[in-house]
Write a protein that holds these residues in place. Structure first.
Motif, PDB file in Angstrom:
ATOM      1  N   GLY A   1       1.072   0.375   3.086  1.00 25.05           N
ATOM      2  CA  GLY A   1       0.532   0.132   3.768  1.00 25.05           C
ATOM      3  C   GLY A   1      -1.501   0.752   3.143  1.00 25.05           C
ATOM      4  O   GLY A   1      -2.250  -0.070   3.255  1.00 25.05           O
ATOM      5  N   ASN A   2      -0.932   2.276   2.475  1.00 32.73           N
ATOM      6  CA  ASN A   2      -2.059   3.176   1.811  1.00 32.73           C
ATOM      7  C   ASN A   2      -1.952   2.274   0.951  1.00 32.73           C
ATOM      8  O   ASN A   2      -3.932   2.678   0.580  1.00 32.73           O
ATOM      9  N   ILE A   3      -1.486   1.626   0.301  1.00 32.06           N
ATOM     10  CA  ILE A   3      -2.115   1.398  -1.536  1.00 32.06           C
ATOM     11  C   ILE A   3      -2.711  -0.071  -0.937  1.00 32.06           C
ATOM     12  O   ILE A   3      -3.936  -0.097  -2.004  1.00 32.06           O
ATOM     13  N   ILE A   4      -2.482  -0.709   0.206  1.00 26.57           N
ATOM     14  CA  ILE A   4      -3.273  -1.948  -0.168  1.00 26.57           C
ATOM     15  C   ILE A   4      -4.571  -1.222   0.683  1.00 26.57           C
ATOM     16  O   ILE A   4      -5.891  -2.114   0.429  1.00 26.57           O
ATOM     17  N   ALA A   5      -4.607  -0.097   1.514  1.00 23.94           N
ATOM     18  CA  ALA A   5      -5.724   0.260   2.714  1.00 23.94           C
ATOM     19  C   ALA A   5      -6.332   0.485   0.873  1.00 23.94           C
ATOM     20  O   ALA A   5      -7.561   0.972   1.107  1.00 23.94           O
TER      21      ALA A   5
END
Length: 493
Positions: free
Chosen positions: A180-184
């Motif tokens: 989720g941190n990548i797309i965040a």
């Protein structure tokens, strides 16, 4: 005179019976199968085939009986199912423009409203998808920038696993947070710490909604939305979860609006705000705050759930097949070593690792039914007539397990993706991201993430079961196929 006498003799029970007979007749007339429409099992009056399970096994049985193109009735609506590689390819690739529309899905329409990227149609869909695609592909320095984000996050993920000190733990939300941190980073311009309860809560709410969407009661909402919206059940939880997620996203967008500098865009939201200014005279394109919220939700959901679930399956397979895990580690040690992280440039030299990742996607079968589509024009498929407006489901699971395309479809076998010389072998029937104009927008990013996260984890850890008791491989059926919750050991190498 005869009619009057007949009426005199009819009591309440007779009137009720007559009313039911008339309703039954009306149902039969209204729901007659169209001429040359795909065949299917007998449908019960009023409710259709709502008691027919929709999963890989039941669809395979129906395809065996009725052929690769068949139909089921849900309430008054008929839904066509397309199975097998050749037929799915004909629908999505050969007939490129026949099945690109999205139907209204009541369960999701409450939140997504037919706008954004995933659920929109026509001009808005083309413009919004193109805009998102450009940003995903050219964000920062493009692929190199995305690769750097994933490499940095891989380090955080490995450190989190290391902190478990070889004790049993459930990797579910640590993996989800990392992905989720990548797309965040792309959407919001920053990552979230794994102990950030606000973001973790959003990921938990989304995961719960995805799981509950596969329940029988939730699917009843699509058949009888007017009735179900007044009744308790998992559909109410889904709507409540999405409301909380939308609130979180709205607040993030408001923060961006407060300190927005059009000359220095930081992320997707910033460039979208700029596009809203440019497209003021083109309202049909949909560049407004309401659509931005839904687009952001589309990207966060699509960019997190499937990749995180695939990585969970990958770790589960490594525990069940330690000999395969060992061969992956040997390849990593040979091609990368232990002095640096794996990088994307290593992938061509790591065919076995690449094959294992692809086999996890094939055998794990994360999104077995893809996402519903709709015939946007009258068309013919498999010799059957499919009228415009018919809802269609392409069974990606049937493609990934097609006996005519895979040597051992029921077995986890990385050799499916290796030639006789051990080189990586591309397979036409590998369609976990679907195909055609509605192919998954995040396919490129997902492939980057899967390779870099998986190879980094296997470089630094050996994964094994707790007390030698292997977790179940039985999938939990939601909107996606996901593993049951499990604990594992991550032993530093």
């Amino acid at each position: 005179m005869i009619v009057k006498t007949l009426f005199d003799y009819m009591d309440l029970s007779s009137w009720l019976l007559l009313g039911f007979a008339l309703l039954l007749l009306l149902d039969l007339v209204r729901n007659r199968r169209p001429h040359n429409f795909p065949p299917g099992p007998w449908a019960m009056p009023f409710v259709g085939n709502i008691f027919t399970e929709i999963n890989d096994k039941s669809l395979a049985k129906l395809a065996q009986e009725y052929g690769p193109v068949f139909s089921l009735r849900r309430g008054s609506d008929r839904m066509v199912f397309i199975t097998g590689y050749k037929t799915v390819k004909e629908a999505l690739v050969t007939q490129l423009d026949s099945f690109i529309a999205r139907p209204i899905i009541p369960l999701f329409h409450v939140t997504f409203k037919g706008i954004g990227i995933a659920m929109s149609n026509g001009y808005m869909w083309k413009i919004q998808r193109k805009f998102a695609n450009i940003h995903l592909r050219h964000f920062g320095a493009g692929q190199r920038s995305l690769e750097n984000y994933i490499k940095v996050e891989s380090n955080y993920l490995c450190e989190a696993f290391k902190e478990e000190q070889g004790r049993p733990f459930n990797p579910h939300y640590t993996l989800t947070n990392a992905v989720g941190n990548i797309i965040a980073s792309v959407v919001f311009g920053h990552r979230y710490e794994y102990n950030d309860n606000s973001y973790r809560r959003i990921l938990e709410l989304d995961n719960e909604a995805v799981l509950l969407a596969g329940s029988a009661i939730s699917q009843l909402y699509d058949v009888f939305p007017g009735l179900m919206e007044h009744l308790p059940g998992p559909h109410q939880t889904i709507h409540s979860n999405y409301k909380q997620i939308v609130k979180f996203l709205t607040e993030e967008i408001e923060k961006h609006q407060e300190d927005w500098d059009p000359d220095n865009p930081r992320d997707y939201i910033d460039v979208y705000l700029a596009e809203m200014e440019k497209k003021k005279d083109d309202p049909q394109a949909g560049f407004n705050t309401e659509v931005l919220v839904v687009c952001t939700l589309d990207l966060i959901e699509a960019g997190t759930e499937t990749v995180a679930t695939t990585l969970r399956w990958a770790l589960l397979y490594m525990m069940h097949y330690p000999e395969i895990q060992k061969k992956v580690q040997e390849e990593i040690d040979r091609e990368v070593g232990q002095s640096r992280q794996p990088v994307l440039a290593d992938r061509p030299n790591m065919p076995y690792t690449d094959a294992v990742i692809h086999e996890v996607q094939r055998h794990g079968n994360i999104v077995p039914l893809g996402f519903p589509r709709m015939a946007n024009k009258d068309t013919t498929l498999g010799g059957y007539f499919i009228p415009k407006g018919t809802v269609v489901a392409t069974s990606l699971g049937s493609v990934l397990s097609d006996k005519n395309e895979w040597e051992t479809p029921e077995k986890f076998n990385p050799e499916h993706f290796l030639d006789s010389e051990g080189k990586f072998l591309k397979r036409d029937a590998f369609l976990p991201f679907s195909a055609g104009k509605r192919v998954c927008l995040g396919e490129h990013l997902a492939k980057l993430e899967l390779f870099l996260f998986f190879s980094s984890l296997l470089q630094r850890f050996t994964f094994s079961a707790v007390d030698g008791k292997l977790p179940s491989m039985q999938a939990v059926m939601g909107f996606t196929y996901s593993p049951q919750e499990f604990e594992m050991l991550a032993i530093p190498r």
